[in-house]
Design a protein around this motif. Sequence first.
Motif, PDB file in Angstrom:
ATOM      1  N   ILE A 227      72.020  32.273  67.781  1.00 19.32           N
ATOM      2  CA  ILE A 227      72.942  31.333  68.563  1.00 19.32           C
ATOM      3  C   ILE A 227      71.834  30.443  69.436  1.00 19.32           C
ATOM      4  N   MET A 228      70.924  31.022  70.059  1.00 17.95           N
ATOM      5  CA  MET A 228      69.866  30.301  70.496  1.00 17.95           C
ATOM      6  C   MET A 228      68.992  29.421  69.433  1.00 17.95           C
ATOM      7  N   ALA A 229      68.504  29.937  68.373  1.00 14.03           N
ATOM      8  CA  ALA A 229      68.063  29.104  67.309  1.00 14.03           C
ATOM      9  C   ALA A 229      69.069  27.930  66.964  1.00 14.03           C
ATOM     10  N   GLY A 230      70.193  28.349  66.998  1.00 14.78           N
ATOM     11  CA  GLY A 230      71.286  27.230  66.249  1.00 14.78           C
ATOM     12  C   GLY A 230      71.267  26.007  67.633  1.00 14.78           C
ATOM     13  N   GLU A 231      71.108  26.615  68.697  1.00 11.46           N
ATOM     14  CA  GLU A 231      71.292  25.224  69.618  1.00 11.46           C
ATOM     15  C   GLU A 231      69.831  24.539  69.676  1.00 11.46           C
ATOM     16  N   ILE A 232      68.838  25.042  69.336  1.00  6.99           N
ATOM     17  CA  ILE A 232      67.571  24.316  69.376  1.00  6.99           C
ATOM     18  C   ILE A 232      67.447  23.582  68.049  1.00  6.99           C
ATOM     19  N   VAL A 233      68.013  23.975  66.796  1.00  8.56           N
ATOM     20  CA  VAL A 233      68.074  23.073  65.720  1.00  8.56           C
ATOM     21  C   VAL A 233      69.062  21.951  65.978  1.00  8.56           C
ATOM     22  N   LYS A 234      70.117  22.127  66.378  1.00  7.24           N
ATOM     23  CA  LYS A 234      70.870  21.112  66.556  1.00  7.24           C
ATOM     24  C   LYS A 234      70.602  19.980  67.839  1.00  7.24           C
ATOM     25  N   ASP A 235      69.901  20.360  68.924  1.00  7.20           N
ATOM     26  CA  ASP A 235      69.155  19.727  69.997  1.00  7.20           C
ATOM     27  C   ASP A 235      68.121  18.768  69.269  1.00  7.20           C
ATOM     28  N   ILE A 236      67.466  19.509  68.345  1.00  4.87           N
ATOM     29  CA  ILE A 236      66.249  18.568  67.809  1.00  4.87           C
ATOM     30  C   ILE A 236      66.998  17.602  66.691  1.00  4.87           C
ATOM     31  N   VAL A 237      67.833  17.878  65.944  1.00  5.50           N
ATOM     32  CA  VAL A 237      68.479  16.999  64.861  1.00  5.50           C
ATOM     33  C   VAL A 237      69.459  15.919  65.716  1.00  5.50           C
TER      34      VAL A 237
END
Length: 244
Positions: A227-237
């Motif tokens: 979940i943390m990684a998903g939030e990071i990727v979505k925030d960057i993208v």
Amino acid sequence: MINTDNRFSRTELIFGKEAMDRLKNSRIAVFGIGGVGGYVVEALARSGVGALDIIDNDRVCATNINRQITATDDTIGMYKTDAAEKRIKSINPECIVRKHETFYMPETSGNFDFSQYDYIADAIDTVTGKIELAVNAENACVPIISSMGAGNKIDPSMLEVEDIYKTSVCPLARVMRHELKKRGIKHLKVVYSKEQPVKPCGGTESGAGRRSIPGSNAFVPPVAGLIMAGEIVKDIVFVQTGKK
């Protein structure tokens, strides 16, 4: 010969080439690469992030095997950073890996230049270290996401992403709210669980002078990390482009 040109093609179908270039050009620091942080690293590497700083001073031990993605019979005794680097490179040889074999605490925080990072993942256990990370990220204007307690939990569906000041139930989140408020930190994105922790029912693993070690499993800490990684990727993208 294996064609690796399409290594991230399925991800690109979702986000597009511009987003994949942004991920490739991102440098993300993951503090703590155990049960939660190891899966943060795993998902970021598989998402095409171009540079990862991995921070941990522990070695892999047998008790890590039940939940940590780099922990196997073959890696017992290795520094977790070495095991993680090997795995990252097997996923994406082009990823730049910077290893820091240290525990992040207030006394070691000066070893890190936060302005170099595009995002920070906090997956460490100590309250003092987590607070220091939040403060330094705030001062450097770098986005951060922090994991709250995943021990003694058995229901990964109870995990949520929320601002620290909107959390409930989690004892670690309660302490963090109190301490961050005293330091003037108004926001912190966290992954936390509303599940009441279960009471350990087996033998203890606490040593002399140590607090009781929480129980863990193969599904709650990893899901928190993903979940943390998903939030990071979505925030960057998405956040950086204003799209979603």
